[in-house]
Scaffold this motif. Sequence first.
Motif, PDB file in Angstrom:
ATOM      1  N   ASN A 159      23.987  41.822  -3.719  1.00 32.88           N
ATOM      2  CA  ASN A 159      24.000  41.492  -5.146  1.00 32.88           C
ATOM      3  C   ASN A 159      22.800  42.021  -5.917  1.00 32.88           C
ATOM      4  O   ASN A 159      22.711  41.827  -7.140  1.00 32.88           O
ATOM      5  CB  ASN A 159      24.069  39.974  -5.325  1.00 32.88           C
ATOM      6  N   VAL A 160      21.867  42.702  -5.265  1.00 29.53           N
ATOM      7  CA  VAL A 160      20.602  43.018  -5.940  1.00 29.53           C
ATOM      8  C   VAL A 160      20.759  43.949  -7.143  1.00 29.53           C
ATOM      9  O   VAL A 160      19.996  43.824  -8.111  1.00 29.53           O
ATOM     10  CB  VAL A 160      19.553  43.548  -4.942  1.00 29.53           C
ATOM     11  N   PRO A 161      21.715  44.878  -7.171  1.00 28.82           N
ATOM     12  CA  PRO A 161      21.839  45.667  -8.411  1.00 28.82           C
ATOM     13  C   PRO A 161      22.108  44.811  -9.644  1.00 28.82           C
ATOM     14  O   PRO A 161      21.710  45.182 -10.757  1.00 28.82           O
ATOM     15  CB  PRO A 161      23.010  46.608  -8.104  1.00 28.82           C
ATOM     16  N   LEU A 162      22.786  43.667  -9.469  1.00 25.24           N
ATOM     17  CA  LEU A 162      22.995  42.766 -10.596  1.00 25.24           C
ATOM     18  C   LEU A 162      21.728  41.991 -10.930  1.00 25.24           C
ATOM     19  O   LEU A 162      21.446  41.726 -12.099  1.00 25.24           O
ATOM     20  CB  LEU A 162      24.125  41.781 -10.284  1.00 25.24           C
ATOM     21  N   VAL A 163      20.953  41.636  -9.925  1.00 28.98           N
ATOM     22  CA  VAL A 163      19.717  40.883 -10.140  1.00 28.98           C
ATOM     23  C   VAL A 163      18.710  41.708 -10.935  1.00 28.98           C
ATOM     24  O   VAL A 163      18.009  41.187 -11.809  1.00 28.98           O
ATOM     25  CB  VAL A 163      19.115  40.443  -8.786  1.00 28.98           C
ATOM     26  N   VAL A 164      18.666  43.015 -10.679  1.00 28.58           N
ATOM     27  CA  VAL A 164      17.665  43.870 -11.331  1.00 28.58           C
ATOM     28  C   VAL A 164      18.261  44.748 -12.423  1.00 28.58           C
ATOM     29  O   VAL A 164      17.602  45.633 -12.933  1.00 28.58           O
ATOM     30  CB  VAL A 164      16.946  44.757 -10.286  1.00 28.58           C
ATOM     31  N   ARG A 165      19.512  44.503 -12.822  1.00 25.67           N
ATOM     32  CA  ARG A 165      20.191  45.453 -13.711  1.00 25.67           C
ATOM     33  C   ARG A 165      19.513  45.587 -15.065  1.00 25.67           C
ATOM     34  O   ARG A 165      19.518  46.682 -15.655  1.00 25.67           O
ATOM     35  CB  ARG A 165      21.654  45.060 -13.883  1.00 25.67           C
ATOM     36  N   GLU A 166      18.915  44.498 -15.584  1.00 28.88           N
ATOM     37  CA  GLU A 166      18.255  44.612 -16.885  1.00 28.88           C
ATOM     38  C   GLU A 166      17.061  45.554 -16.807  1.00 28.88           C
ATOM     39  O   GLU A 166      16.841  46.377 -17.699  1.00 28.88           O
ATOM     40  CB  GLU A 166      17.837  43.230 -17.373  1.00 28.88           C
ATOM     41  N   LYS A 167      16.298  45.464 -15.724  1.00 25.42           N
ATOM     42  CA  LYS A 167      15.158  46.367 -15.554  1.00 25.42           C
ATOM     43  C   LYS A 167      15.633  47.790 -15.324  1.00 25.42           C
ATOM     44  O   LYS A 167      15.055  48.746 -15.873  1.00 25.42           O
ATOM     45  CB  LYS A 167      14.292  45.898 -14.380  1.00 25.42           C
ATOM     46  N   ILE A 168      16.676  47.943 -14.526  1.00 27.26           N
ATOM     47  CA  ILE A 168      17.210  49.282 -14.263  1.00 27.26           C
ATOM     48  C   ILE A 168      17.745  49.902 -15.552  1.00 27.26           C
ATOM     49  O   ILE A 168      17.497  51.072 -15.860  1.00 27.26           O
ATOM     50  CB  ILE A 168      18.320  49.211 -13.196  1.00 27.26           C
ATOM     51  N   GLN A 169      18.493  49.109 -16.321  1.00 28.97           N
ATOM     52  CA  GLN A 169      19.057  49.627 -17.562  1.00 28.97           C
ATOM     53  C   GLN A 169      17.964  50.007 -18.551  1.00 28.97           C
ATOM     54  O   GLN A 169      18.055  51.031 -19.246  1.00 28.97           O
ATOM     55  CB  GLN A 169      19.990  48.584 -18.182  1.00 28.97           C
ATOM     56  N   PRO A 175      14.163  56.672 -23.679  1.00 35.98           N
ATOM     57  CA  PRO A 175      14.190  58.108 -24.009  1.00 35.98           C
ATOM     58  C   PRO A 175      13.271  58.955 -23.135  1.00 35.98           C
ATOM     59  O   PRO A 175      13.599  60.105 -22.805  1.00 35.98           O
ATOM     60  CB  PRO A 175      13.759  58.141 -25.476  1.00 35.98           C
ATOM     61  N   SER A 176      12.139  58.369 -22.714  1.00 38.92           N
ATOM     62  CA  SER A 176      11.196  59.128 -21.890  1.00 38.92           C
ATOM     63  C   SER A 176      11.701  59.351 -20.478  1.00 38.92           C
ATOM     64  O   SER A 176      11.134  60.157 -19.729  1.00 38.92           O
ATOM     65  CB  SER A 176       9.843  58.410 -21.844  1.00 38.92           C
ATOM     66  N   SER A 177      12.774  58.647 -20.082  1.00 38.48           N
ATOM     67  CA  SER A 177      13.303  58.773 -18.727  1.00 38.48           C
ATOM     68  C   SER A 177      14.495  59.719 -18.644  1.00 38.48           C
ATOM     69  O   SER A 177      15.003  59.965 -17.543  1.00 38.48           O
ATOM     70  CB  SER A 177      13.744  57.395 -18.202  1.00 38.48           C
ATOM     71  N   GLN A 178      14.952  60.240 -19.757  1.00 38.22           N
ATOM     72  CA  GLN A 178      16.208  60.986 -19.747  1.00 38.22           C
ATOM     73  C   GLN A 178      16.154  62.245 -18.893  1.00 38.22           C
ATOM     74  O   GLN A 178      17.121  62.593 -18.211  1.00 38.22           O
ATOM     75  CB  GLN A 178      16.627  61.310 -21.174  1.00 38.22           C
TER      76      GLN A 178
END
Length: 429
Positions: A159-169, A175-178
């Motif tokens: 389930n960890v992608p859901l736990v950290v999804r806000e940080k990942i998103q 813009p600096s990560s594109q």
Amino acid sequence: MTAAFPANFIWGSATAAHQVEGSNFNSDCWALEHARPSLFREPSGDAVDQWNRFADDVALLAALGLTSYRFSIEWARVEPNEGEFSTAALDHYQRCIDACLQRGIEPIITLHHFTAPIWLARKGGMTSSEFPERFARYCEHCVRALKGFSIVCTLNELNVPLVVREKIQSLISDPSSQSAVKAAEAALGSPLTSMFLFTPEEALLSHGLAAHAMGRDAIKSVRPEVQVGVTLAIQDEVAAEGGEAHRDRRIAETITPFLEAARGDDFIGVQNYTRIVSQSDGSAGPEPGHPLTVMGYEDRPQALAQVCRYVWEQTQTPIIVTESGWAGDDDRRRQAFIEEVLEELHGAITDGVDVRGFYYWSLLDNFEWLAGYGPRFGLVDVNRTSQRRYIKPSAIAYGAIARRNGLPNGDRSTANGSRHLLSGSALGI
């Protein structure tokens, strides 16, 4: 007087293959680390060279007084091309299992710990409807080829992608990560969602849960006596005044479906590092004003026991704490954190929560994914130039708890503040 844990309680530490082995160049994570520019702080490189030093590290763990080692099998090494399984890689992992058994250490193996073969990423990773079948085939092949283990974790922190999804998103939409996102997708040869840590919700709830079920059944079909479970990232979810609905939504989205799927397994692997406080405005994070670890987690040793109580109440399924740890350079605080966590956990067990083991994360300071080698969770420091291991005082204190199978009442001071270079004599080699 000693606050004793149950007889046969498992005392261990854990690592993951990609984070410690080094040179895992056939994996999706390796591709992402070496994209230019990269979303990762630095590449894993040689890591801490456990591919060549596994037996020594197990001897270290045994010398400390621990009884079990949780480590992962690297899918990218075992199946470097689709449908082609490496006998050499499987022979290596059998030697790892044997090294544990020779030291009286119980090996617990994890078959998927975040990383996968690059060929799988190029087919969509977990977003592909074929992922569950491919994972089950890999699980079956591993357990047919390997022997000497009695506990298997299918997927780590499903389930960890859901736990950290806000940080990942937040990271990937900046813009600096594109340019780094474009480089990552070029390196993968597929969308970023093909790597597990970036997997979207719908794929986790369909293909991810199906992969656990099919992997578990594949393992049982070969070795029905083996205990099989999945590990989940579960933080202690609480609410400030007015934040109750937001807390409940977080639990319903990030925890409940996975506990439902794991109910009735041989065990649930609980992995906890902190608590999350939901506020009335919908935000969630550490309680303001509380101390944080270098990971940005609230330093909250009470959280693990609370989570174990919740998981047991919801599932009535035995629990193994497959990860719990503290990141930072203050080893005195690490030692105190371990002792405080275990005091709280002992209370939960005394109250009837069925917890059967505890694995400190991690045995070694290692590669912490996007954060690189900065965060230090380890009981053992590693000089990555010489690859020498240095035992921290927290390791000695934790080992003393394991040896006595309990906490000494009123006395937490069991180690001085000096690091110890692990010598051959200390290892028994």
